[in-house]
Design a protein around this motif. Structure first.
Motif: not given
Length: 256
Positions: A140-141, A144-145, A147, A165
């Motif tokens: 998920y991280s 998000q970071e 894209e 995300s």
């Protein structure tokens, strides 16, 4: 008047000021890196993350040692202390040769350990529909970071459960899921088009290459400082001999 003019010309051709300036810049860089290491260390302690004691100790020793070496070099240049410059040159010779050789020899080994290990770690999470909670949190991280969505086949890797995300808000990076293109997905949902594996590995390679370039560049910079210190010591010795000739009234114009 002739003696004063000769001394002024000798001072203008000295490496003293460039040497001091270069070492002040070096001290600022070492101090910045030391503060970054302290902040990184504190962040890991606060988040209960494991650290390699050996690697951490090496970082502190290198940064504090280089900072003290530059202080020693500046003192030697300002006070005219050759023993300070000798210690400085010895330390810089050891540091520059060590980091240049280490960077050249360990490049491939470090690449295999860091980049390939991370790529293998991500691939081991497939299929994403069955991965554990810790892996999901990591993914998920990453999504998000950077894209992106999924690892290999994009949003399809998540099956019927596309996480928030993956929701896309950047024009040009989105793909529109029409109707029941993915079971369980809202109609007309926009998700990131590109899968994360290639993007993440590319960023790792870039960060790795940058880190290696900084290490190698540091070694070259230390080598330049070493050469400057040796030349400065030679100039200081010749100046002392020249001033001794002036004081003894045995100076003959055109002898040098």
């Amino acid at each position: 008047m002739q003696r004063s003019a000769v001394v002024v010309v000798a001072d203008k051709t000295s490496l003293k000021r460039p040497f001091i300036f270069a070492n002040v810049v070096h001290m600022a860089l070492c101090l910045f890196m030391l503060l970054m290491t302290i902040a990184w260390h504190r962040d890991h302690i606060q988040n209960d993350k494991l650290l390699s004691s050996a690697s951490l100790a090496i970082m502190y020793v290198m940064e504090i040692g280089c900072l003290l070496l530059s202080v020693l070099g500046v003192v030697g240049a300002l006070k005219g202390k050759r023993w300070c410059l000798i210690l400085y040159a010895t330390g810089m010779a050891a540091a520059s040769q060590t980091i240049i050789i280490k960077t050249a020899l360990s490049y491939q080994d470090v690449y295999q350990k860091r980049v390939v290990r991370e790529e293998t770690k991500l691939l081991s999470m497939m299929p994403l529909t069955a991965t554990n909670k810790a892996n999901r949190t990591l993914l998920y991280s990453i999504q998000q970071e950077f894209e992106c969505c999924g690892l290999v086949e994009g949003y399809k890797d998540w099956g019927a459960s596309i996480p928030p995300s993956c929701n896309c808000h950047s024009p040009g990076k989105c793909i529109r899921l029409r109707g029941s293109a993915t079971l369980g997905a809202p109609k007309n949902q926009y998700v990131y088009r590109q899968p994360c594996l290639t993007i993440y590995v590319s960023e790792l390679k870039l960060a790795f290459s940058l880190a290696m370039a900084i290490q190698f560049g540091s070694g070259v910079f230390w080598g330049v400082l070493l050469v400057m210190s040796i030349k400065l010591m030679g100039q200081m010795r010749r100046k002392q001999e020249f001033m001794a000739l002036l004081q003894s009234n045995r100076y003959v114009p055109g002898a040098f």
